[in-house]
Design a protein around this motif. Structure first.
Motif, PDB file in Angstrom:
ATOM      1  N   VAL A   1       0.856  -1.190   0.000  1.00 39.72           N
ATOM      2  CA  VAL A   1       0.000   0.000   0.000  1.00 39.72           C
ATOM      3  C   VAL A   1       0.894   1.243   0.000  1.00 39.72           C
ATOM      4  N   ASP A   2       0.911   1.974  -1.126  1.00 31.16           N
ATOM      5  CA  ASP A   2       1.762   3.159  -1.255  1.00 31.16           C
ATOM      6  C   ASP A   2       1.233   4.002  -2.402  1.00 31.16           C
ATOM      7  N   ASP A   3       1.275   5.328  -2.219  1.00 31.12           N
ATOM      8  CA  ASP A   3       0.764   6.205  -3.281  1.00 31.12           C
ATOM      9  C   ASP A   3       1.822   6.572  -4.307  1.00 31.12           C
ATOM     10  N   GLU A   4       3.041   6.041  -4.181  1.00 33.81           N
ATOM     11  CA  GLU A   4       4.112   6.313  -5.139  1.00 33.81           C
ATOM     12  C   GLU A   4       4.298   5.107  -6.056  1.00 33.81           C
ATOM     13  N   PRO A   5       4.039   5.245  -7.363  1.00 29.82           N
ATOM     14  CA  PRO A   5       4.194   4.117  -8.297  1.00 29.82           C
ATOM     15  C   PRO A   5       5.599   3.542  -8.301  1.00 29.82           C
ATOM     16  N   ASP A   6       6.619   4.404  -8.113  1.00 32.17           N
ATOM     17  CA  ASP A   6       7.996   3.920  -8.144  1.00 32.17           C
ATOM     18  C   ASP A   6       8.253   2.907  -7.025  1.00 32.17           C
ATOM     19  N   VAL A   7       7.639   3.125  -5.889  1.00 28.93           N
ATOM     20  CA  VAL A   7       7.827   2.210  -4.761  1.00 28.93           C
ATOM     21  C   VAL A   7       7.296   0.816  -5.117  1.00 28.93           C
TER      22      VAL A   7
ATOM     23  N   ALA B   1      -5.125   4.114   0.871  1.00 33.60           N
ATOM     24  CA  ALA B   1      -5.713   3.340   1.977  1.00 33.60           C
ATOM     25  C   ALA B   1      -7.125   2.898   1.621  1.00 33.60           C
ATOM     26  N   ALA B   2      -7.856   3.742   0.889  1.00 36.75           N
ATOM     27  CA  ALA B   2      -9.226   3.395   0.495  1.00 36.75           C
ATOM     28  C   ALA B   2      -9.229   2.188  -0.430  1.00 36.75           C
TER      29      ALA B   2
ATOM     30  N   ASN C   1       6.460  12.440  10.604  1.00 36.63           N
ATOM     31  CA  ASN C   1       5.007  12.453  10.776  1.00 36.63           C
ATOM     32  C   ASN C   1       4.523  11.250  11.597  1.00 36.63           C
ATOM     33  N   ALA C   2       5.354  10.202  11.653  1.00 38.17           N
ATOM     34  CA  ALA C   2       4.955   8.998  12.385  1.00 38.17           C
ATOM     35  C   ALA C   2       6.186   8.397  13.046  1.00 38.17           C
ATOM     36  N   PRO C   3       6.614   8.962  14.173  1.00 39.69           N
ATOM     37  CA  PRO C   3       7.812   8.469  14.852  1.00 39.69           C
ATOM     38  C   PRO C   3       7.679   6.990  15.215  1.00 39.69           C
ATOM     39  N   GLU C   4       8.786   6.269  15.125  1.00 38.41           N
ATOM     40  CA  GLU C   4       8.765   4.817  15.327  1.00 38.41           C
ATOM     41  C   GLU C   4       8.234   4.437  16.705  1.00 38.41           C
TER      42      GLU C   4
ATOM     43  N   VAL D   1       2.626   5.458   5.359  1.00 40.32           N
ATOM     44  CA  VAL D   1       1.845   6.219   6.337  1.00 40.32           C
ATOM     45  C   VAL D   1       1.107   7.367   5.677  1.00 40.32           C
ATOM     46  N   VAL D   2       1.841   8.233   4.994  1.00 39.34           N
ATOM     47  CA  VAL D   2       1.250   9.439   4.413  1.00 39.34           C
ATOM     48  C   VAL D   2       0.759   9.120   3.009  1.00 39.34           C
ATOM     49  N   MET D   3      -0.566   9.139   2.851  1.00 43.39           N
ATOM     50  CA  MET D   3      -1.157   8.929   1.521  1.00 43.39           C
ATOM     51  C   MET D   3      -2.269   9.956   1.326  1.00 43.39           C
ATOM     52  N   GLU D   4      -3.546   9.560   1.380  1.00 43.27           N
ATOM     53  CA  GLU D   4      -4.615  10.550   1.233  1.00 43.27           C
ATOM     54  C   GLU D   4      -4.554  11.597   2.329  1.00 43.27           C
ATOM     55  N   THR D   5      -4.181  11.138   3.502  1.00 49.03           N
ATOM     56  CA  THR D   5      -4.036  12.036   4.650  1.00 49.03           C
ATOM     57  C   THR D   5      -2.689  11.771   5.299  1.00 49.03           C
ATOM     58  N   GLU D   6      -2.386  12.599   6.307  1.00 52.10           N
ATOM     59  CA  GLU D   6      -1.097  12.481   6.984  1.00 52.10           C
ATOM     60  C   GLU D   6      -0.946  11.154   7.729  1.00 52.10           C
ATOM     61  N   ASP D   7      -2.065  10.571   8.148  1.00 47.24           N
ATOM     62  CA  ASP D   7      -2.004   9.310   8.900  1.00 47.24           C
ATOM     63  C   ASP D   7      -2.876   8.223   8.265  1.00 47.24           C
TER      64      ASP D   7
END
Length: 747
Positions: free
Chosen positions: A51-57, A83-84, A138-141, A103-109
């Motif tokens: 699940v990732d919004d970057e095609p390269d990933v 995420a949807a 944005n999402a500390p471990e 973590v960060v896709m449509e929204t920050e979380d």
């Protein structure tokens, strides 16, 4: 799924890396022997959700994992760009092994919310979740690991080809181990369920055997009590004596009804009740119920009426006995709870009835397959309703009506009595008959109980002339659905096979009043010998007898081609007992205590030759319907011999008491001799048989200490304690000597 064990080898059987561009990955050694999951054919790959919004990933991940295998299985990458989209995939794909989530896709979380959705809403605990983020700020471990149910946290910058292999391998192994644990737990649960099922079945068998034994033990002594009570009532009595006899008979009937309810309920709970399918006359059945209860209703000043719609078939095929039981229960309840007014029984053809009542349902019912029945011209659904003008039922208490051991109000039990099982039994029987039961009621105005039942359309069978006929046998005409003629049956040749001397006296006296002089056989062996020497019209056969029981005797009689009706007369009343009687070749079955009218009916039906009723000019009259009877143990007394109790039980007839006492020494001596012989030879069945005989003998003559000793002997032998049995035999001998001494001194 199955589990197999393999040695931990660095081969393609555990983890194989075929991507030549990626470094080899050394797998940690789990143990010398480890479990490998072999999944069903449809599970050919490990499904990995990225699940990732970057095609390269997605592309880099695909290249990095090219050729990846674990435990001999490839992986299948499933890509989601948001995420949807991942939610939609997860709702369809339930066997995803690992999800690698940004973590960060449509929204920050968006990725973190997806984790919550997977764990909490979809309740997927098996899937391994790995957070892969390019923006750790944005999402500390630490925050993510502490607050979200994940299995790994990686930054995109540190997730090299080697790392992604290591992370994915570890995640799939964890997923596989969870599958192994779940399967092991499932197998344990299955085994536990099997053990529980076996224990439940064993408990049901033990319960059924206990009920059968208790039924037999209760009926055997009561057979003499009730039989003598009815015989006494038929003699010349003063008004006071007649009242005493009526109290005995009435009380015994109440007791029998209560015990019958409890046994019926136990049979239903154990699934031991099966329905019969016989042709019967519905009008005749209802008419007999009215005749049975109209006196009871009139004593309270109540009217009892019945209306049968013209479209109701007269002849039906089904279980008439159980139908009678349901109607009797409802009408008896109506009479019990009504002080003035009337009770109406209404019978309708459910399919032809266009005026349906809106009746409040009080139980969890399943709808009948009425549509299917309507397509079968041979099936019919009949509706029965019983309405009264009684006390009614409060709405807040109607939900108790069909619960075991419950009535609408606790005060009802105190005022009106009853076990609270009648409606429960009726409901279960109605359901077995393909119907349902319901009630509408208004407090202070009355109630209407209605039930439906499915039947086949029946027909009036006219029995042909019996091939067993001879010139010495009375001949009357009767069809199976036509009332039996009320003609005397004097001259019918009856053989009575019964080992209990008191039951012999009762049965012979009852038959004598019918104009029948019966021959007596003390056991099955004597019965077989009697049949070989002399022709009989009917045999009344006890089941539990010494030397040869009734079942074995019946089998021999049938094997030797004697075509004589054999009627079982026994205190054993379970379905299995009845099936055993039929399998042995018996024609019918009467439970003890034997009802006089029922015995007369059986002789009519089986010992009388039948010819078509149109050849008979004499009128016919109805007979009482057959009903099973129960009995009860006498009160526990410590006396060696309670002559007063025994005298009261047989109506104060001193001559009869002395006559019976004269038989005690010989009978008791034989019983004890046989019991000692069986005990000395470790003959378990022999001890059970003789102890049972002594117990019945002692109970019938009010020798309660002897009865108790015999009962303890039965319990001991059934538990396998033969040493205790031998000690108890000595007790029985001592009690026997005391009984003889007391009897002789009081005779």
């Amino acid at each position: 799924m199955k589990l197999i064990r393999k040695k931990d080898k660095k081969t393609d059987e555990d983890v194989a890396i075929s991507n030549t561009d990626s470094p080899d990955v050394d797998m940690p050694d789990e143990s010398n022997v480890w479990k490998v999951l072999v999944v069903d054919d449809e599970r050919e790959v490990w499904k990995i959700l990225v699940v990732d919004d970057e095609p390269d990933v997605h592309e880099i991940t695909r290249i990095s994992l090219k050729g990846f295998k674990f435990a001999g299985r490839n992986i299948e990458l499933i890509n989601a760009s948001s995420a949807a989209e991942a939610r939609e995939i997860l709702n369809k794909e339930k066997d995803i092994a690992v999800a690698i989530i940004d973590v960060v896709m449509e929204t920050e979380d968006a990725g973190l919310q997806l984790v919550k959705y997977i764990r909490n809403q979809l309740n997927l605990k098996r899937i391994r979740l790995i957070i892969r983020t390019g923006q750790p700020g944005n999402a500390p471990e630490r925050y993510v690991i502490e607050n979200f149910d994940i299995d790994g946290y990686k930054e995109k910058t540190e997730l090299t080809a080697q790392k992604i292999y290591t992370v994915l391998t570890s995640a799939i192994k964890s997923y596989r181990d969870i599958l192994v644990i779940e399967q092991s737990m499932a197998e344990q649960q299955i085994e536990a369920l099997k053990r529980e099922k076996a224990a439940a079945e064993a408990a049901n068998i033990a319960k059924s055997e206990f009920l059968a034994n208790m039924s037999h033990e209760i009926r055997t002594p009561m057979n003499a009590i009730i039989g003598m009570g009815r015989l006494i009532r038929e003699t010349n009595l003063t008004d006071e004596q007649g009242q005493y006899a009526d109290v005995i008979i009435h009380s015994s009937e109440i007791l029998l009804s209560l015990i019958e309810d409890i046994l019926d309920f136990s049979k239903i709970e154990a699934g031991k009740i099966e329905l019969e399918s016989v042709n019967f006359d519905l009008e005749n059945l209802v008419s007999k119920i009215i005749d049975m209860l109209k006196i009871k209703a009139s004593e309270k000043g109540l009217l009892l009426n019945c209306y049968i719609n013209q479209d109701v078939p007269r002849f039906l095929k089904g279980d008439s006995g159980r139908l009678r039981q349901i109607i009797l229960n409802l009408v008896n309840n109506a009479i019990k709870f009504t002080t003035k007014g009337e009770i109406i029984i209404t019978v309708r053809n459910k399919e032809a009835d266009n005026n349906q009542h809106n009746i409040e349902k009080t139980s969890n019912e399943t709808k009948n397959e009425e549509a299917d029945l309507k397509n079968d011209p041979n099936q019919v659904i009949i509706s029965f309703s019983v309405s009264d003008t009684g006390i009614g039922i409060p709405k807040d208490r109607m939900n108790r009506l069909f619960q075991p051991f419950s009535q609408a109000d606790a005060s009802t039990t105190r005022k009106y009595g009853g076990t609270g099982l009648g409606l429960v039994i009726s409901k279960r029987l109605v359901e077995l008959m393909g119907g349902n039961i319901s009630v509408q009621s208004q407090e202070g105005e009355g109630s209407t109980f209605e039930f439906t039942a499915s039947f086949e359309k029946g027909f009036d069978i006219i029995k042909p002339v019996d091939k067993r006929a001879d010139s010495s046998k009375p001949v009357y005409g009767i069809g199976s659905n036509v009332s039996l003629p009320d003609f005397p049956i004097a001259g019918t040749r009856v053989l009575l096979a019964e080992d209990n001397s008191f039951n012999q006296i009762v049965a012979l006296k009852v038959l004598e009043k019918m104009g029948i002089h019966a021959d007596l056989a003390n056991n099955g062996k004597e019965a077989v010998e009697a049949v070989r020497k002399k022709p009989y019209d009917i045999i009344l056969m006890d089941i539990q007898m010494p030397q040869m029981d009734g079942l074995e005797a019946a089998r021999i009689i049938r094997a030797e081609k004697f075509d004589i009706p054999i009627i079982a007369m026994t205190a054993n009343t379970t379905l299995q007992d009845r099936e055993n009687c039929v399998a042995a070749g018996m024609d019918s079955y009467i439970s003890k205590p034997v009802d006089h009218d029922k015995l007369r009916d059986v002789i009519y039906k089986h010992a009388i030759t039948y010819i078509p009723p149109d050849q008979i000019k004499s009128s016919v009259s109805d007979i009482n319907s057959q009903s099973s009877c129960m009995d009860s143990q006498p009160s526990s007394l410590s006396a060696i011999f309670d002559r007063e109790d025994f005298l009261n039980r047989i109506g104060g007839n001193d001559d009869l008491v002395n006559q019976i006492i004269e038989t005690i020494p010989e009978n008791l001596s034989q019983y004890i001799h046989k019991l000692k012989t069986a005990a000395d030879n470790n003959d378990v069945q022999g001890v059970i048989r003789e102890a049972h005989g002594i117990k019945g003998f002692a109970a019938n003559c009010s020798a309660h200490r002897l009865r108790d000793a015999a009962f303890q002997t039965e319990l001991a032998v059934k538990s396998g304690d033969m040493e205790k049995v031998r000690l108890l035999v000595c007790d029985i001998e001592r009690e026997g000597r005391d009984l003889l001494s007391v009897c002789c001194s009081r005779a």
